[in-house]
Each structure stands twice: as structure tokens, then as C-alpha cells.
Design a protein around this motif. Structure first.
Motif, PDB file in Angstrom:
ATOM      1  N   THR A 180       8.066   0.086   7.124  1.00  0.00           N
ATOM      2  CA  THR A 180       9.307  -0.638   7.457  1.00  0.00           C
ATOM      3  C   THR A 180       9.750  -1.473   6.123  1.00  0.00           C
ATOM      4  OG1 THR A 180       8.346  -2.551   8.308  1.00  0.00           O
ATOM      5  CG2 THR A 180       9.019  -0.806   9.936  1.00  0.00           C
ATOM      6  N   LEU A 181       9.036  -1.754   5.374  1.00  0.00           N
ATOM      7  CA  LEU A 181       9.430  -2.535   4.237  1.00  0.00           C
ATOM      8  C   LEU A 181       9.837  -1.677   2.772  1.00  0.00           C
ATOM      9  CD1 LEU A 181       6.613  -5.162   4.298  1.00  0.00           C
ATOM     10  CD2 LEU A 181       8.797  -5.215   5.266  1.00  0.00           C
ATOM     11  N   GLY A 182       9.455  -0.368   2.717  1.00  0.00           N
ATOM     12  CA  GLY A 182       9.928   0.487   1.602  1.00  0.00           C
ATOM     13  C   GLY A 182      10.080   1.916   2.049  1.00  0.00           C
ATOM     14  N   VAL A 183       9.912   2.919   1.122  1.00  0.00           N
ATOM     15  CA  VAL A 183       9.781   4.166   1.360  1.00  0.00           C
ATOM     16  C   VAL A 183       8.687   4.829   1.774  1.00  0.00           C
ATOM     17  CG1 VAL A 183      10.251   6.265   0.055  1.00  0.00           C
ATOM     18  CG2 VAL A 183      11.790   4.658  -0.265  1.00  0.00           C
ATOM     19  N   ARG A 184       7.488   4.019   0.830  1.00  0.00           N
ATOM     20  CA  ARG A 184       6.296   4.461   1.226  1.00  0.00           C
ATOM     21  C   ARG A 184       5.157   3.361   1.628  1.00  0.00           C
ATOM     22  NH1 ARG A 184       3.939   8.733  -3.181  1.00  0.00           N
ATOM     23  NH2 ARG A 184       2.610   8.891  -1.259  1.00  0.00           N
ATOM     24  N   HIS A 185       4.259   3.471   2.024  1.00  0.00           N
ATOM     25  CA  HIS A 185       3.375   2.348   2.187  1.00  0.00           C
ATOM     26  C   HIS A 185       2.652   2.076   1.207  1.00  0.00           C
ATOM     27  CE1 HIS A 185       3.139   2.565   6.920  1.00  0.00           C
ATOM     28  NE2 HIS A 185       3.342   3.651   6.729  1.00  0.00           N
ATOM     29  N   LYS A 186       2.507   0.664   0.875  1.00  0.00           N
ATOM     30  CA  LYS A 186       1.457   0.058  -0.234  1.00  0.00           C
ATOM     31  C   LYS A 186       0.349  -0.311  -0.012  1.00  0.00           C
ATOM     32  CE  LYS A 186       5.539  -0.668  -3.307  1.00  0.00           C
ATOM     33  NZ  LYS A 186       6.213  -1.602  -4.023  1.00  0.00           N
ATOM     34  N   TRP A 187      -0.758   0.521   0.157  1.00  0.00           N
ATOM     35  CA  TRP A 187      -2.011   0.266   0.830  1.00  0.00           C
ATOM     36  C   TRP A 187      -2.747  -0.650   0.145  1.00  0.00           C
ATOM     37  CZ3 TRP A 187      -1.933   1.389   5.620  1.00  0.00           C
ATOM     38  CH2 TRP A 187      -1.439   2.475   5.956  1.00  0.00           C
ATOM     39  N   GLU A 188      -3.392  -1.810   0.584  1.00  0.00           N
ATOM     40  CA  GLU A 188      -4.095  -2.920  -0.091  1.00  0.00           C
ATOM     41  C   GLU A 188      -5.531  -2.614   0.430  1.00  0.00           C
ATOM     42  OE1 GLU A 188      -4.530  -7.571  -0.162  1.00  0.00           O
ATOM     43  OE2 GLU A 188      -2.907  -6.635   0.351  1.00  0.00           O
ATOM     44  N   HIS A 189      -6.700  -2.604  -0.433  1.00  0.00           N
ATOM     45  CA  HIS A 189      -8.205  -2.087   0.095  1.00  0.00           C
ATOM     46  C   HIS A 189      -8.461  -3.769   0.653  1.00  0.00           C
ATOM     47  CE1 HIS A 189     -12.415  -2.529  -0.343  1.00  0.00           C
ATOM     48  NE2 HIS A 189     -12.429  -1.127   0.338  1.00  0.00           N
ATOM     49  N   ILE A 190      -8.846  -3.851   2.021  1.00  0.00           N
ATOM     50  CA  ILE A 190      -9.433  -4.818   2.538  1.00  0.00           C
ATOM     51  C   ILE A 190     -10.967  -5.044   2.493  1.00  0.00           C
ATOM     52  CG2 ILE A 190      -9.441  -6.330   4.886  1.00  0.00           C
ATOM     53  CD1 ILE A 190      -6.570  -5.954   3.635  1.00  0.00           C
ATOM     54  N   LYS A 191     -11.752  -4.019   2.890  1.00  0.00           N
ATOM     55  CA  LYS A 191     -13.127  -4.115   2.921  1.00  0.00           C
ATOM     56  C   LYS A 191     -13.710  -2.532   3.034  1.00  0.00           C
ATOM     57  CE  LYS A 191     -13.900  -5.336   7.842  1.00  0.00           C
ATOM     58  NZ  LYS A 191     -14.514  -6.100   8.798  1.00  0.00           N
ATOM     59  N   ASN A 192     -14.947  -2.284   2.938  1.00  0.00           N
ATOM     60  CA  ASN A 192     -15.696  -1.042   3.187  1.00  0.00           C
ATOM     61  C   ASN A 192     -16.213  -1.350   4.523  1.00  0.00           C
ATOM     62  OD1 ASN A 192     -15.255   0.362   0.961  1.00  0.00           O
ATOM     63  ND2 ASN A 192     -16.692  -0.670  -0.273  1.00  0.00           N
ATOM     64  N   VAL A 193     -16.283  -0.332   5.162  1.00  0.00           N
ATOM     65  CA  VAL A 193     -16.840  -0.174   6.608  1.00  0.00           C
ATOM     66  C   VAL A 193     -17.889   1.000   6.845  1.00  0.00           C
ATOM     67  CG1 VAL A 193     -16.076   0.185   9.191  1.00  0.00           C
ATOM     68  CG2 VAL A 193     -14.602  -0.938   7.464  1.00  0.00           C
ATOM     69  N   GLN A 194     -18.866   0.649   7.504  1.00  0.00           N
ATOM     70  CA  GLN A 194     -19.984   1.689   7.702  1.00  0.00           C
ATOM     71  C   GLN A 194     -19.607   2.514   9.024  1.00  0.00           C
ATOM     72  OE1 GLN A 194     -23.888   0.294   7.570  1.00  0.00           O
ATOM     73  NE2 GLN A 194     -24.964   1.887   8.654  1.00  0.00           N
ATOM     74  N   VAL A 195     -19.598   3.859   8.762  1.00  0.00           N
ATOM     75  CA  VAL A 195     -18.907   4.578   9.999  1.00  0.00           C
ATOM     76  C   VAL A 195     -20.281   5.523  10.295  1.00  0.00           C
ATOM     77  CG1 VAL A 195     -17.647   6.482  10.958  1.00  0.00           C
ATOM     78  CG2 VAL A 195     -16.631   4.824   9.173  1.00  0.00           C
ATOM     79  N   THR A 196     -20.780   5.562  11.612  1.00  0.00           N
ATOM     80  CA  THR A 196     -21.891   6.185  11.971  1.00  0.00           C
ATOM     81  C   THR A 196     -21.529   7.227  13.264  1.00  0.00           C
ATOM     82  OG1 THR A 196     -23.226   4.247  11.776  1.00  0.00           O
ATOM     83  CG2 THR A 196     -24.230   5.822  13.084  1.00  0.00           C
ATOM     84  N   SER A 197     -22.053   8.444  12.751  1.00  0.00           N
ATOM     85  CA  SER A 197     -21.651   9.475  13.764  1.00  0.00           C
ATOM     86  C   SER A 197     -23.173  10.101  14.268  1.00  0.00           C
ATOM     87  CB  SER A 197     -21.002  10.588  13.580  1.00  0.00           C
ATOM     88  OG  SER A 197     -21.149  11.135  12.306  1.00  0.00           O
ATOM     89  N   ARG A 198     -23.291  10.143  15.601  1.00  0.00           N
ATOM     90  CA  ARG A 198     -24.693  10.899  15.981  1.00  0.00           C
ATOM     91  C   ARG A 198     -24.521  12.072  16.842  1.00  0.00           C
ATOM     92  NH1 ARG A 198     -27.947   5.376  17.818  1.00  0.00           N
ATOM     93  NH2 ARG A 198     -26.944   4.166  16.292  1.00  0.00           N
TER      94      ARG A 198
END
Length: 49
Positions: free
Chosen positions: A5-23
Motif C-alpha cells: 500500500t506504500l509503493g509499487v513493491r514491498h521493501k522487506w526488512e529482516h526482523i529475526k531468524n526463526v527455527q522451523v521444525t517439521s516432523r
């Protein structure tokens, strides 16, 4: 994903790394993915290209 909503493309900002687990019944897979946020409020979990 909705358009930014603020421009043509999103401007992504890194917040943090997340650990994802699948079993499954025999294996466990652990990976690190980044959590990203745009100034418009959109959020994304994954890798940047």
C-alpha cells in the motif's frame, strides 16, 4: 500476497531468524528461516531472493 500500500513493491526488512521444525513418523527436520516485515504491515516467513 496483497500488493504494497506504500509503493509499487514491498521493501522487506529482516526482523529475526526463526527455527522451523517439521516432523514425520521417523524423521525430524529443523531449518532456519528469516522473518521479514514491510513498512505497510505485511509479514513474510522464508528466504530472500
Amino acid at each position: 500476497m496483497k500488493k504494497c500500500t506504500l509503493g509499487v513493491r514491498h521493501k522487506w526488512e529482516h526482523i529475526k531468524n526463526v527455527q522451523v521444525t517439521s516432523r514425520t513418523t521417523r524423521t525430524v527436520s529443523i531449518s532456519l528461516k528469516g522473518f521479514y516485515k514491510c513498512a505497510c504491515g505485511a509479514k513474510k516467513l522464508g528466504f530472500m531472493k
